[in-house]
Motif scaffolding. Sequence first.
Motif, short mmCIF file in Angstrom:
data_model
loop_
_atom_site.label_atom_id
_atom_site.label_comp_id
_atom_site.label_asym_id
_atom_site.label_seq_id
_atom_site.Cartn_x
_atom_site.Cartn_y
_atom_site.Cartn_z
N VAL A 130 0.84 -1.20 0.00
CA VAL A 130 0.00 0.00 0.00
C VAL A 130 0.87 1.24 0.00
N LEU A 131 1.94 1.24 0.80
CA LEU A 131 2.83 2.39 0.85
C LEU A 131 3.53 2.59 -0.49
N LEU A 132 3.91 1.50 -1.14
CA LEU A 132 4.53 1.62 -2.47
C LEU A 132 3.53 2.20 -3.46
N ALA A 133 2.29 1.73 -3.44
CA ALA A 133 1.28 2.23 -4.37
C ALA A 133 1.04 3.71 -4.18
N TYR A 150 4.44 0.11 -15.91
CA TYR A 150 4.36 0.01 -14.45
C TYR A 150 4.16 1.40 -13.86
N ALA A 151 3.53 1.44 -12.70
CA ALA A 151 3.42 2.71 -11.97
C ALA A 151 4.73 3.04 -11.29
N ILE A 191 4.03 -6.93 -3.79
CA ILE A 191 4.87 -5.79 -4.14
C ILE A 191 4.86 -5.58 -5.65
N TRP A 192 4.93 -6.69 -6.41
CA TRP A 192 4.90 -6.57 -7.88
C TRP A 192 3.59 -5.93 -8.33
N ARG A 193 2.47 -6.36 -7.75
CA ARG A 193 1.18 -5.81 -8.17
C ARG A 193 1.10 -4.32 -7.83
N ALA A 206 3.62 -2.24 -7.66
CA ALA A 206 4.49 -1.55 -8.62
C ALA A 206 3.82 -1.48 -9.99
N ARG A 207 3.08 -2.49 -10.34
CA ARG A 207 2.41 -2.52 -11.64
C ARG A 207 1.26 -1.52 -11.71
N SER A 208 0.45 -1.45 -10.66
CA SER A 208 -0.83 -0.74 -10.73
C SER A 208 -0.86 0.59 -10.02
N GLY A 209 -0.02 0.79 -9.02
CA GLY A 209 -0.15 2.01 -8.22
C GLY A 209 -1.52 2.07 -7.57
#
Length: 872
Positions: free
Chosen positions: A173-176, A191-192, A298-300, A302-305
């Motif tokens: 969540v923090l990455l998104a 990727y976002a 984490i991958w998801r 990074a992919r979607s934001g």
Amino acid sequence: MSEVGKISMTDVAVPQPESGDGPLGLAQTERMGVEEEFHVVDLATRELVARGPDLLDRLSEDFTAELQQSVVESNSSVCTRLDELRTDLRRTRAEVVAIADDLGLGVVAAGTVPLVDPQVLDLTDSERFRQMHAEYQLLVREQLICGTQVHVDVPDRDVAVAVSQRVVPWLPVLLALSASSPFWLGQDSGYASSRSLAWQRWPTAGGSGATNASEHDALVADLVLSETISDPGMIYFDVRPATNLPTLELRIADSCPDIDTIVLMAGLFRALVRRESDAVIGGMPPAQLAPPLQRAAIWRAARSGLEGDLLDLPRSARPVPASIAVAALLEHLRAHLEAAGDWEQVSGLAERAVAQGSSAAQQRRAYARRGRLADVVDFLIAKTRGQGSAPVFTAVPGRLLDRYLAANDEALAADGSVRHDYAEILTALQQLGPQGLQARERARDDEQRSRGVTFGVPGEASTRLFPVDLVPRLVGAAEWKELSAGLVQRARALDAFLHDVYGDRAVVHDGVIPAWVIDASPGLRPIGALVRRQAVRAHLAGMDLVRDQGRWLVLEDNLRIPSGIGYAVQNRRLMENVMTELPSPPGVLAVDGVARALRETLEAAAPPAAADRGPSVALLSAGPTDPAWFEHRMLAEEMKIPVVQSGDLVVDDGTVVLHRDGTHTRVDILYLRIAEEALLHATGADGRPLGPALLGAVDQGTVALANAPGNGVGDDKAVYAFVGDLVEYYLGEKPLLAQVPTYLCGDPEQLEHALERMHELVVKPVDGYGGDGVLIGPHATEEELAATDLQVRAAPHRWIAQEMVDLSTLPTFDGGALVPRHVDLRAFVLTGERTHVLPVALTRVAPEGSLIVNSSRGGGSKDTWLLAEPAR
């Protein structure tokens, strides 16, 4: 690529929980700091440039070098409050922006910059970095990325290591939230956060799996022994404990163009650390999460934001919308955020982030407008500048202002010089020029069209895009503070008046207001007497103000169905997406907590019996035919309440019930966005008249209506003349806000005065709205004056006359240049458990040659930047 411990928290001993501290006992102790990494770009090519050393030669000790010479890093002060952190981040950004300006460079806070020529870049000259390049080759060369690191105090290193594993489910969540790197080496990566892909290639990225400090230190020692890394500073875990300090560092996030995103992440991460520190100390077991599932999450992210789904960790591996994942994290941390006094700010920033979307999505929109990556870089430079300094000019020459002449203008003085508050804004507009503003107008219309931001005009079959001028309006902090106090006072007095009018009418008996003024009011409705159990009648007041030669005056009060809140909020979001070049001054009030505040006010109006089960709120609308249908849908969606029409409701044994999709739900509060006449004659879900039964439920106290029927007597234009007296009568206070001198044509003496001076005055019907029936004497023809004279004499009590007000003007883009247009300001006051002014206002703009600002008469609007005084 930061080394551990650059943000020193050793100056003050880390507080330990006092004996007897239970859960949340650490909530007031953890300090925090932030490291920000900035790209350095050439303003001519918009490409990364190896000029970091040139900046560092002139920057303070708060800045350090990084692996690539195209990056510099700032280190914040150690802070205890989020507001303190925001201020410090602004300080460091202002410093690096000012130095970059002097050197003709730009700085960008984002995971990546889209325009890169790797051949012209170089590594920082240090033995350590040269050794890393020799060892890792491609991994080092591709580190053209920037991140944000957040440091938080913990009681000791054992707790730090344990907490580093326990926060893992929430890291996606923090990455998104931070995702800001959609472009990589000149292409859209898909990727976002493409930065995450580059970062995760390091052999020490991800998680450690260690559960205490001894395990962690042994693992690091083994990695050094294996010669995979050369020193502990090369541990790049997503969350890592400091080597010698009792702190925990979040490392997974991209650099963030918007400082508020960093403040949001800092608030969330600190609350996570607090919560899990309490859990460790309390002996609570951690949630178990398989490492491949965590990598997938984490991958998801990074992919979607924020624009796609995230995994619903730690509850389930199923994908959920990002808004749901963010809301779940907020709820998970609510107790700790509230204990620290962070809940209001963090939840508001989270709502704003979800509504605004990730920086990655904003960058893609910037690219889509013209297909130029240079526009993305310009967008990021402007966002990074945020509240940093920009060149200030005392006058702005050139085409945009060539034909600008105004005597009572808020942005330009009579001699044509630019007022200080507007200097940076007009400079930015001048740099855009007419063609740039035309392009932004096309982007504006595309944005409005895609979001369905429309309004209806009576008599027209189709809706129009809501008109928004791209030059914002500023209301200074001191002005807004004074206005807010006066608006609160006025709303309190008018609500007391409404209760009195439908009760004892003491205000008449005591001679404050003549009985005929009330009895002749078109807004006086017998049904208003049925709302006797509600503590508040005017839950939302909209008050229209104007500036006359620098003095603010109240022009009208709106206590029936005040509209405009949703459009005002949307105006801000529109400007943030379309006018990224505009510098935002310090202290601009955020608008993203407006829906939450409105819902809290509505819930406070619930009947007492609803308190135990949690009050249910619905917005009652006339549906798609209503001119403000967009606003109805928007507010309901953001308040998380249903929009209903009369055909969805039935009154069953005195209880209002919503029938929808085969379910029956009790309704405790109806937010009325429907006219009284339409409500009275509406048909319910059972095919019977809804109005009488609904009013019966109101009389019994089983449902509350906001605003109450019959409130029109309070915004009657004849009653307006007495509002100053009402303030003194009900509150025992002197009025804080002035209003326009008004003459009641129902009073014989005042009637004669009005008729004699009609050519100098503004004459209005007491029940008019939207400018209908208004005569502006100095602008009227002899025929118009004569016709109005006949109407006033025929029914004097239906008319008022007012002194002419010299409405202020503001620069407005007419497609080729900036021209002055008259404006007013609609402010909004909520009355629930307390009375307070919302941090949003709608500036309405009159068309050329007119003083009427209503959008149905060709008027427009502006985003309004309300400024707050700095916290002390």
